[in-house]
Write an enzyme that holds these catalytic residues in place. Structure first.
Site, PDB file in Angstrom:
ATOM      1  CG  HIS A 145      50.847  38.930  26.973  1.00 20.07           C
ATOM      2  ND1 HIS A 145      51.044  37.858  27.473  1.00 20.07           N
ATOM      3  CD2 HIS A 145      50.852  39.934  28.046  1.00 20.07           C
ATOM      4  CE1 HIS A 145      51.271  37.660  28.556  1.00 20.07           C
ATOM      5  NE2 HIS A 145      51.007  39.152  29.169  1.00 20.07           N
ATOM      6  CD  GLU A 146      50.570  43.744  28.327  1.00 15.10           C
ATOM      7  OE1 GLU A 146      49.659  43.696  29.177  1.00 15.10           O
ATOM      8  OE2 GLU A 146      51.729  43.167  28.416  1.00 15.10           O
ATOM      9  CG  HIS A 149      47.123  40.580  30.891  1.00 11.83           C
ATOM     10  ND1 HIS A 149      46.898  39.798  31.769  1.00 11.83           N
ATOM     11  CD2 HIS A 149      48.532  40.730  30.606  1.00 11.83           C
ATOM     12  CE1 HIS A 149      48.027  38.885  31.631  1.00 11.83           C
ATOM     13  NE2 HIS A 149      49.046  39.641  31.193  1.00 11.83           N
ATOM     14  CD  GLU A 225      51.637  37.747  32.961  1.00 13.85           C
ATOM     15  OE1 GLU A 225      52.026  37.655  31.707  1.00 13.85           O
ATOM     16  OE2 GLU A 225      51.290  38.746  33.728  1.00 13.85           O
TER      17      GLU A 225
END
Length: 299
Positions: A145-146, A149, A225
């Site tokens: 997930h990071e 980003h 997100e």
């Protein structure tokens, strides 16, 4: 919106945010010049332009260092945490993004965030709680997930917003304090109407500053997100891992003391506890965890 459109939008939004910051600081500088030093608004305007330009550059190149400093995070070398480094390296290879540096916040609550200005200058920061309490598959989902980003350039926009919004709020607070404590003495020759006008302007800045800051952070779409969750699944091929991690993070009641209103939007889940779901729905920078989990389980 696909990933490439999202990246381009984040780059455009970064330019818009910096331009908005320069405009607001310049306006504050002009007010200070006109209010404290009669006829010096133009002079202070020039000074404000220089200050805001330098602040913008510092935020662009050093926002990650500032955010990490505020969070009390420390860099972790490979020999200190080889398993964590290997997990990050695996996700880095899978995503095709250079391996970010790894930082740790000494806190038993579970959370994580990414920062930096681009994939070549990126950082992933974990709390000790999330590293110790999540299983391998779950931690892989958080890392992916990071990494998403980072690849989507969310990190640049989110980090710059943290610093610039905080700067605007500090300047506005300084200006309004000047109105209350110094304005009447330094411009005793002002007419009542003129003094009242600047008093009203100061009050408006004082009241609206936190609201404007919140709106700017909310303007960074919550869809980032959802996109990062979806991109993470394309990296790990295991949606349940991230869904289980979010379930544990959502149930975690420990308060992350290093987080504050300026940095809350950086984390994978909001570290700021709200008064209820109604308030969270209006002001949270994150979509509801339940909705994120449901989307993941439907994949």
């Amino acid at each position: 919106m696909n990933m490439y459109q999202h990246i381009n939008q984040n780059k455009r939004d970064t330019v818009i945010i910096v331009a908005l910051f320069i405009t607001v600081v310049t306006a504050i500088g002009w007010f200070v010049g006109e209010y404290f030093y009669e006829g010096s608004g133009v002079t202070f305007l020039g000074g404000a332009l220089i200050f805001s330009g330098i602040s913008g550059l510092i935020s662009y190149y050093n926002s990650d260092k500032i955010v990490l400093g505020i969070s009390g995070a420390k860099e972790v070398m490979f020999e200190d945490s080889p398993d964590l480094h290997k997990l990050v390296e695996n996700m880095s290879i899978a995503s095709g993004i250079p391996k970010p540096r790894i930082y740790i916040i000494q806190d038993s609550s579970m959370n994580a965030f990414a920062t930096g200005r681009d994939p070549e200058h990126s950082v992933i920061c974990f709390t000790t709680g999330i590293v110790q309490r999540l299983e391998k598959r779950e931690l892989e989902g958080v890392i992916a997930h990071e990494m998403s980003h980072i690849g989507n350039y969310d990190i640049r926009l989110m980090s710059i917003v943290s610093i610039l919004v905080g700067t605007v709020m500090l300047l506005s607070d300084w200006f309004t304090r000047g109105v209350f404590y110094g304005g009447s003495r330094k411009r005793s020759s002002d007419s009542n109407s003129g003094g009242s006008l600047f008093f009203v302007i100061g009050m408006v800045l004082l009241i609206l500053s936190p609201i404007i800051a919140t709106l700017i952070k909310l303007a960074i779409s919550r869809n980032r997100e959802f996109l990062a969750d979806a991109t993470a699944v394309s990296i790990t091929r295991h949606p349940k891992g991230l869904a289980d991690a979010l379930m544990k993070l959502g149930a975690d009641q420990e308060v992350l003391e290093a987080a504050n209103g300026a940095t809350a939007h950086l984390y994978i889940v909001s570290p700021v506890k709200t008064l209820g779901k109604a308030v969270e729905g209006l002001f949270s920078t994150h979509p509801p965890i339940e909705e994120r989990i449901n989307r993941l389980l439907q994949m």
